[in-house]
Scaffold this active site. Structure first.
Site, PDB file in Angstrom:
ATOM      1  N   GLY A 177       1.004  -1.044  -0.014  1.00  7.00           N
ATOM      2  CA  GLY A 177       0.146  -0.208  -0.357  1.00  7.00           C
ATOM      3  C   GLY A 177       0.736   1.091  -0.234  1.00  7.00           C
ATOM      4  O   GLY A 177       1.963   1.266  -0.228  1.00  7.00           O
ATOM      5  N   SER A 178       0.864   2.042   0.787  1.00  5.18           N
ATOM      6  CA  SER A 178       1.203   3.639   0.650  1.00  5.18           C
ATOM      7  C   SER A 178       1.812   3.655   1.155  1.00  5.18           C
ATOM      8  O   SER A 178       2.955   4.059   0.688  1.00  5.18           O
ATOM      9  CB  SER A 178       0.254   4.393   1.184  1.00  5.18           C
ATOM     10  OG  SER A 178      -1.182   4.865   0.830  1.00  5.18           O
ATOM     11  N   THR A 179       3.142   2.608   1.983  1.00  2.35           N
ATOM     12  CA  THR A 179       3.875   2.517   2.624  1.00  2.35           C
ATOM     13  C   THR A 179       5.173   2.627   1.828  1.00  2.35           C
ATOM     14  O   THR A 179       6.822   2.512   1.512  1.00  2.35           O
ATOM     15  CB  THR A 179       4.651   1.776   4.019  1.00  2.35           C
ATOM     16  OG1 THR A 179       4.004  -0.004   2.602  1.00  2.35           O
ATOM     17  CG2 THR A 179       3.366   1.253   4.962  1.00  2.35           C
ATOM     18  N   PHE A 180       4.782   2.206   0.328  1.00  4.63           N
ATOM     19  CA  PHE A 180       5.616   1.953  -0.519  1.00  4.63           C
ATOM     20  C   PHE A 180       6.026   3.174  -1.414  1.00  4.63           C
ATOM     21  O   PHE A 180       6.281   3.310  -2.068  1.00  4.63           O
ATOM     22  CB  PHE A 180       4.734   0.426  -1.710  1.00  4.63           C
ATOM     23  CG  PHE A 180       5.752   0.535  -3.142  1.00  4.63           C
ATOM     24  CD1 PHE A 180       6.463  -0.589  -3.033  1.00  4.63           C
ATOM     25  CD2 PHE A 180       5.136   0.534  -3.855  1.00  4.63           C
ATOM     26  CE1 PHE A 180       7.345  -0.625  -4.024  1.00  4.63           C
ATOM     27  CE2 PHE A 180       5.680   0.410  -5.362  1.00  4.63           C
ATOM     28  CZ  PHE A 180       7.207  -0.792  -4.785  1.00  4.63           C
ATOM     29  N   LYS A 181       5.021   4.037  -1.476  1.00  5.92           N
ATOM     30  CA  LYS A 181       4.887   5.560  -2.133  1.00  5.92           C
ATOM     31  C   LYS A 181       6.445   5.866  -1.267  1.00  5.92           C
ATOM     32  O   LYS A 181       7.206   6.366  -2.521  1.00  5.92           O
ATOM     33  CB  LYS A 181       4.370   6.558  -1.139  1.00  5.92           C
ATOM     34  CG  LYS A 181       3.259   6.826  -1.969  1.00  5.92           C
ATOM     35  CD  LYS A 181       2.053   7.018  -1.989  1.00  5.92           C
ATOM     36  CE  LYS A 181       0.276   6.275  -1.929  1.00  5.92           C
ATOM     37  NZ  LYS A 181      -0.851   7.301  -1.000  1.00  5.92           N
TER      38      LYS A 181
END
Lengths: 387, 621
Positions: free
Chosen positions: B319-323
């Protein structure tokens, strides 16, 4: 003054001897050899009990002492007495054998013992001696010509076969063979022609298939295992295999007194009785074995010397018969533990733990000693009673 | 006289013949004796040795497993067994009757014992019961006079005093089964020998086992041991010190509670894993004891997978932790500059497909820092589109995603960082441009383990060094444990500028009002954390649903709820620890995962401060 005609020689023509004189005549070398052999037995039994006189060595020593007493007593008794009572003893033995057959105590899977309350006796042991005495008496009065007549040989042959059949029935193959073979030796010594033995042997071989049918299963098994002991090393061939391992691992000088591992750790069955030679051989090696064998051979040689020196045919035959029986004992036993002959229940004479065998063997040597003491005693055709 | 002379001569002749015959027999005996005792002596000597000597293996004590403070996590416990020697019992039935008055003894046990007694030699002890309590042992000892033939024997068995705590890292031991690959270790042949089947018990099994000793015993024909001839003591197993801090581990496990979740805390410089918790957990003692069918069924079919170490074997869309990774890839490629802004109106379009931002009304115009702070999906759709996903995946690999981290634990999964080549190979399809966008916000094919996320965060925080996590404090060889050399990690090949920018974004997430994790910030001086929330969707939201209103997580079945994620490092100004929290189907990252991470990170740092203070005090004293 008239004096009675002096005898030609006090040594040659006497018919009577005092007991003091007889004691003087005892062959102490013979007793020394017997003691030496028995001592090997004591030591081995001591080792078999892991360095303890109990339970075997002490009892064996007591029996040996008793046996020596019996032996001297037997030796002092006039040889003619034994000749006179040979047939009687034979008859008693037959009765005892039949009695055992009828109501014997079961021991080792075979009916061999008879319990008289104070002592257990093995009639087959008595029969071994009675047989020798009987045959010796029978052939004592026979001339060379008599022996040559086949009809003359039929009664003794029956005398032999009757107890052999009874012992076989017990079943005690070893004793039956021993009686048969020592009887054969007496027939041979009495002068029976060799071809007659050949004939008998051929007949015997021909009878093997028939006899095989009468053998017990365990006896058949023993013979089969003897042929191929490695086939079943943990089963029935176990005894032979373990015995060979123990003996072989002894090597030249042995593992040392009390250091036998195989017998000490009970790999060896019956180490204090039938397989005692294995235990001895493991601890003392080839040299120990040869030493013991030497003692036995020496004893045999003494027996021969006594037989040859005897004036009476009865004495000669008895001495040689007993010696041969003794020889058969140790030969069959040692050959058995080394895997040369099938396992049969024959003890190592004077060494294996066991009372009856010890007593009967020393009784036998008492007869040999008697033949020695009475070596110059001429005995007439009928035991010197009618002379 | 009758012809005595003839007879005498005949007798002498025949005596000679008979003696000759006997001589022959004696010769045969001597020859045989020579053959056995000289020719074949060596062979028989060997056979006799085999007959009497038996080798017995002595099991060495298994190495202990300790936490970083020396608290025992796996120990060897005395296992009291009651045995019966039928030889010493006048009547086995009587003895068993008497014994059953003292300890419970089922009919089944009795049948087994009597059966075994018949089968075995009478001096061989037969196990009546194992794992006796101390009280039972005492009762048997007191009644010993009435229990002929009964023995108490002490063996060793593995015991995990903390039960389920840290069970996934410890693993468990159990009996060797046919499927286990053997190491030709004779110890494996020992009845009752246990080998490591999971966790560090498995990976360091050989070192923990130690070397078996041998005892040469003299046995007699029936196998009874007479005496010991020679004894070679084995080597006890290596004691294994872990990097885990049990108190923090316990705290983390409690904090995760009943959730199906995982948390990893690691030292960003050394790679030491300080906390690795996966819930729900299991009691490893059960495996040593032997699981019942019901227990096994419960453990293996539970949808929350208690046996799985989710920290390394559970893979989730990041999810957004990948950003951060997407941002780094774009910055490195020069596809964006931090000041450039993207207008977020709640969605963007590619071709005729609509891609939604999580915030319905949109974020408005956002630059990099603000996009991270508000976790703007539209911004990152655009960034990913510009840089292309192959480049993103390549940077992701260097940051520790899509490849195994190389931790010293079995069954680590590598997750997945997709690219064109992978899709063509695995699915036989070309890459759709839209997939770049979806994967650009950590959805789609992307998968990562919580440990990978912690490693990724660590590499961002430590200045781009490729730290590798580990749980064993020392380097363990098969028979030794040596201190690890000072770490010298290779570089990720990412510029400090990109990393600083990304860290700044993460700082904004946690410490600036409006950041998605602002409510889960740490206020304590010098313990500030910087993080990134993530909410991974596990179902597809249809157009119709969007029109009628997206369902709340509470309204969905557990299996369809979002995964809540949070990654962080702390302290903000001098990073030391990184953390990754994943709560499976837990809901939103900021609401569920971030508070957990905050609490744990706070505890981690407090403990570190206490430790440092303690060391200072000692240093001064």
């Amino acid at each position: 003054m008239l004096r009675p005609t002096p005898r030609l020689s006090s040594r040659l023509n006497r018919t009577e001897m005092g007991w003091r004189e007889k004691i003087w005549q005892i062959n102490w070398s013979l007793i020394a050899i017997l003691t030496a052999i028995s001592s090997v037995g004591f030591l081995t039994l001591y080792s078999a009990a892991k360095g303890s006189l109990e339970p075997w060595a002490v009892k064996q020593m007591i029996r040996f002492a008793m046996g020596i007493g019996i032996m001297i007593a037997v030796a002092i008794v006039d040889l003619r007495f034994w000749m006179r009572h040979a047939y009687g003893l034979y008859a008693i033995s037959i009765i005892l054998l039949v009695a055992v057959e009828l109501k014997g105590t079961i021991g080792m899977g075979a009916q061999r013992w008879i319990d008289l309350g104070f002592i257990q006796i093995q009639p087959s042991e008595i029969m071994k001696i009675a047989m020798i005495l009987t045959l010796s008496r029978y052939f004592h009065g026979a001339s060379v010509q008599d022996v040559g007549r086949p009809t003359f040989l039929i009664p003794p042959l029956l005398l032999v076969l009757l107890p052999v059949a009874l012992v076989m029935k017990q079943p005690d193959l070893g004793t039956a063979m021993m009686v048969l073979m020592s009887s054969g030796a007496i027939f041979f010594m009495a002068g029976v022609r060799l071809w007659k033995f050949g004939l008998l042997l051929a007949a015997g071989l021909g009878a093997i298939p028939v006899a095989w049918q009468f053998l017990h299963d365990y006896q058949k098994k023993r013979v089969i295992i003897f042929m191929n002991p490695d086939q079943d090393p943990l089963g029935a061939g176990y005894h032979i295999t373990q015995s060979k391992i123990a003996l072989g691992s002894g090597g030249l000088f042995g593992k040392g007194f009390m250091n036998g591992t195989q017998s000490g750790l009970n790999f060896l069955p019956e180490k204090q009785t039938d397989f005692i030679f294995t235990m001895y051989g493991e601890e003392w090696g080839l040299f120990g074995g040869l030493f013991l064998l030497g003692l036995y051979v020496l004893l045999t040689a003494f027996g021969y010397a006594i037989a040859l020196r005897c004036r009476s045919q009865f004495g000669r035959l008895v001495a040689l018969g007993i010696t041969t029986t003794f020889f058969l004992y140790f030969f069959i036993n040692t050959a058995m533990v080394m895997g040369l002959v099938p396992v049969v229940g024959v003890p190592l004479p004077l060494i294996s733990y066991g009372g009856t065998a010890m007593l009967s063997l020393l009784f036998g040597w008492g007869l040999v000693m008697s033949a020695y003491i009475h070596r110059d005693l001429p005995i007439g055709r009928r035991g010197g009673l009618d002379d | 006289m009758y012809h005595d002379n003839d007879r005498s001569k005949l007798f002498s002749r025949r005596a000679l013949l008979l003696a000759g015959g006997k001589g022959t027999l004696i010769s045969a005996l001597i020859a045989r004796m020579y053959y056995l005792q000289v020719v074949e002596a060596d062979r028989y000597a060997m056979l006799s040795e085999e007959n009497r000597v038996s080798m017995r293996l002595l099991a060495p004590p298994r190495g202990l497993i300790l936490d970083r403070g020396g608290i025992a996590m796996a120990v060897n416990q005395h296992n009291y067994r009651v045995l019966v020697v039928s030889e010493q019992a006048p009547s086995l039935d009587y003895t068993l009757d008497a014994l059953s008055q003292i300890i419970s003894l089922g009919e089944h046990d009795r049948a087994r014992i009597t059966k075994e007694a018949r089968r075995r030699r009478s001096f061989v002890p037969i196990t009546v019961r194992e794992n006796l309590s101390w009280e039972e042992v005492a009762r048997i000892e007191v009644n010993a006079p009435d229990l002929p033939g009964v023995l108490i024997d002490v063996g060793q068995s593995r015991f995990y005093p903390l039960e389920s705590l840290g069970a996934h890292i410890l693993g468990y031991v159990s009996a060797v089964s046919e499927n286990d690959q053997t190491n030709n270790d004779p110890l494996e042949e020992l009845p009752g020998f246990r080998i490591g089947k999971a966790g560090v018990e498995k990976i360091y099994d050989m070192a923990l086992r130690g070397r078996g000793g041998t005892s040469q015993e003299e046995v007699n024909a029936v196998g009874r041991v007479m005496r010991e001839l020679e004894r070679r003591e084995g080597e006890p197993g290596v004691d294994l010190a872990l990097t885990l801090d049990l108190r923090l581990q316990e705290y983390a496990a409690q904090r995760l509670g009943d959730e199906s979740a995982a948390v990893v805390v690691m030292d960003i410089h050394t790679g030491e894993v300080i906390v690795m918790a996966s819930t729900p957990s299991f009691d490893p003692n059960a495996f040593n004891r032997g699981l019942t069918h019901e227990e096994w069924k419960e453990l293996s079919t539970n949808p929350r997978a208690p046996l799985q170490n989710k920290a390394i074997s559970g893979t989730f869309a990041p999810g957004s932790t990948f950003k951060m990774v997407v941002a780094i890839a774009a910055l490195e490629a020069g596809a964006i500059s931090p000041e450039q802004t993207v207008l977020c109106r709640g969605h963007t379009e590619l071709g005729n497909i609509k891609f939604h931002c999580w915030k319905k009304g949109g974020h408005g115009s956002v630059d990099l820092i603000n996009a991270m702070k508000g976790s703007c999906d539209v911004y990152f759709y655009e960034v990913a589109r510009r840089v292309g996903f192959d480049k993103v995946a390549e940077v992701a690999n260097r940051m520790g995603l899509g490849v195994p981290t190389g931790i010293d634990l079995p069954n680590e999964r590598s997750g997945l960082m997709p690219n064109r080549a992978w899709k063509r190979k695995a699915l036989g399809q070309p890459w759709h441009p839209g997939e770049t966008l979806i994967n650009g916000i950590g959805q789609g094919y992307c998968l990562a383990t919580p440990l990978q996320l912690a490693v990724m965060t660590a590499r961002i925080a430590n200045g781009g060094r490729q730290v590798v996590p580990h749980v064993a404090r020392d380097l363990i060889t098969d028979k030794d444990a040596v201190p690890r050399p000072a770490p010298n990690w290779p570089s990720c090949g990412v510029s400090q500028r990109s990393l600083t920018l990304v860290r700044k974004g993460m700082n904004a997430v946690s410490n600036e009002p409006g950041g998605t994790a602002y409510r889960a910030r740490i206020d304590q001086e010098g313990m500030w954390l910087s993080g990134k929330t993530g909410t991974a969707q596990v179902r597809r939201i249809t157009m119709r649903e969007r029109e009628t209103g997206v369902k709340k997580n509470d309204e969905l079945p557990w299996k369809e709820r979002d995964h809540a994620l949070f990654v962080a490092y702390a302290p903000e100004d001098a990073p030391r620890f990184s953390i990754a929290v994943v709560v499976e189907h837990g809901g939103g990252g900021s609401a569920v995962a971030a508070p957990i991470a905050r609490d744990i990170m706070l505890e981690v740092q407090k403990r570190e401060r206490a430790r440092v203070a303690e060391m200072d005090r000692k240093g001064q004293g």
